[in-house]
Design a protein around this motif. Sequence first.
Motif, PDB file in Angstrom:
ATOM      1  N   THR A   1       0.855  -1.194   0.000  1.00 36.95           N
ATOM      2  CA  THR A   1       0.000   0.000   0.000  1.00 36.95           C
ATOM      3  C   THR A   1       0.889   1.241   0.000  1.00 36.95           C
ATOM      4  O   THR A   1       1.843   1.331   0.773  1.00 36.95           O
ATOM      5  N   HIS A   2       0.575   2.185  -0.866  1.00 40.41           N
ATOM      6  CA  HIS A   2       1.381   3.400  -1.064  1.00 40.41           C
ATOM      7  C   HIS A   2       0.713   4.573  -0.343  1.00 40.41           C
ATOM      8  O   HIS A   2      -0.490   4.787  -0.491  1.00 40.41           O
ATOM      9  N   PHE A   3       1.492   5.310   0.460  1.00 38.94           N
ATOM     10  CA  PHE A   3       1.005   6.479   1.180  1.00 38.94           C
ATOM     11  C   PHE A   3       1.769   7.710   0.674  1.00 38.94           C
ATOM     12  O   PHE A   3       2.988   7.766   0.826  1.00 38.94           O
ATOM     13  N   SER A   4       1.072   8.665   0.091  1.00 35.10           N
ATOM     14  CA  SER A   4       1.704   9.893  -0.401  1.00 35.10           C
ATOM     15  C   SER A   4       1.307  11.042   0.528  1.00 35.10           C
ATOM     16  O   SER A   4       0.117  11.292   0.734  1.00 35.10           O
ATOM     17  N   PHE A   5       2.292  11.736   1.076  1.00 37.59           N
ATOM     18  CA  PHE A   5       2.068  12.781   2.075  1.00 37.59           C
ATOM     19  C   PHE A   5       2.201  14.170   1.468  1.00 37.59           C
ATOM     20  O   PHE A   5       3.116  14.425   0.684  1.00 37.59           O
ATOM     21  N   ALA A   6       1.305  15.065   1.882  1.00 37.39           N
ATOM     22  CA  ALA A   6       1.381  16.464   1.471  1.00 37.39           C
ATOM     23  C   ALA A   6       0.977  17.342   2.652  1.00 37.39           C
ATOM     24  O   ALA A   6       0.111  16.966   3.454  1.00 37.39           O
ATOM     25  N   ILE A   7       1.613  18.496   2.756  1.00 36.70           N
ATOM     26  CA  ILE A   7       1.244  19.475   3.776  1.00 36.70           C
ATOM     27  C   ILE A   7       0.308  20.478   3.113  1.00 36.70           C
ATOM     28  O   ILE A   7       0.581  20.974   2.021  1.00 36.70           O
TER      29      ILE A   7
ATOM     30  N   ARG B   1      -2.406  26.278   0.131  1.00 33.15           N
ATOM     31  CA  ARG B   1      -1.431  25.725  -0.818  1.00 33.15           C
ATOM     32  C   ARG B   1      -1.160  24.291  -0.388  1.00 33.15           C
ATOM     33  O   ARG B   1      -1.328  23.949   0.783  1.00 33.15           O
ATOM     34  N   VAL B   2      -0.682  23.478  -1.319  1.00 31.85           N
ATOM     35  CA  VAL B   2      -0.359  22.081  -1.027  1.00 31.85           C
ATOM     36  C   VAL B   2       1.078  21.823  -1.456  1.00 31.85           C
ATOM     37  O   VAL B   2       1.490  22.229  -2.538  1.00 31.85           O
ATOM     38  N   LYS B   3       1.832  21.154  -0.572  1.00 28.63           N
ATOM     39  CA  LYS B   3       3.219  20.813  -0.898  1.00 28.63           C
ATOM     40  C   LYS B   3       3.412  19.324  -0.630  1.00 28.63           C
ATOM     41  O   LYS B   3       3.297  18.873   0.509  1.00 28.63           O
ATOM     42  N   GLU B   4       3.672  18.558  -1.700  1.00 23.82           N
ATOM     43  CA  GLU B   4       3.951  17.133  -1.511  1.00 23.82           C
ATOM     44  C   GLU B   4       5.306  16.998  -0.831  1.00 23.82           C
ATOM     45  O   GLU B   4       6.253  17.687  -1.200  1.00 23.82           O
ATOM     46  N   ILE B   5       5.376  16.118   0.182  1.00 22.85           N
ATOM     47  CA  ILE B   5       6.637  16.020   0.924  1.00 22.85           C
ATOM     48  C   ILE B   5       7.301  14.649   0.843  1.00 22.85           C
ATOM     49  O   ILE B   5       8.495  14.542   1.067  1.00 22.85           O
TER      50      ILE B   5
ATOM     51  N   GLY C   1      -0.841  23.861  13.053  1.00 19.09           N
ATOM     52  CA  GLY C   1      -2.005  24.473  12.411  1.00 19.09           C
ATOM     53  C   GLY C   1      -2.138  24.063  10.949  1.00 19.09           C
ATOM     54  O   GLY C   1      -3.223  24.150  10.381  1.00 19.09           O
ATOM     55  N   ASP C   2      -1.039  23.607  10.337  1.00 20.29           N
ATOM     56  CA  ASP C   2      -1.123  23.083   8.972  1.00 20.29           C
ATOM     57  C   ASP C   2      -1.866  21.743   9.022  1.00 20.29           C
ATOM     58  O   ASP C   2      -1.976  21.120  10.078  1.00 20.29           O
TER      59      ASP C   2
END
Length: 156
Positions: A88-94, A105-109, A133-134
């Motif tokens: 299973t793949h987990f892609s994280f973004a702030i 705004r979205v920033k993939e991390i 808070g993000d």
Amino acid sequence: MEKMAVESRVTQEEIKKEPEKPIDREKTCPLLLRVFTTNNGRHHRVDEFSRGNVPTNELQIYTWMDATLKELTSLVKEVYPEARKKGTHFSFAIVFPDPKRPCYRVKEIGSTISGRKGTDDSMTLQSQRFQIGDYLDIAITLPNRAPPPPGRIRPY
């Protein structure tokens, strides 16, 4: 006396590797991390965070700034048993407020894969300049589906 020009040769890699201060989890109060997940492999649209709204599938996690992506993956898997499958793949973004306009705004991390070691496993919230808070947006892709190509955040 001759003047000499001095040029800084600090690379982006060196900037990112500034030492993180260790957090004493016994003495430091945890923060509330609001996490939004999808199971279609795509992050939420930025407009889903507009005007005080947030997506409905919220997971609230108490954690610290030194939480790693692998640690957060484990916490998400406790809540979503289907995400425990190997591969299973987990892609994280702030998701964070835009400092210049009244929007987000979205920033993939980074990303992790259940049951496999990866280069982003030890990445921390702090190292990615996460601010209290993000929000954290996690796109989950089950192993029988291919994750979308990186950088495919839909702006609207």
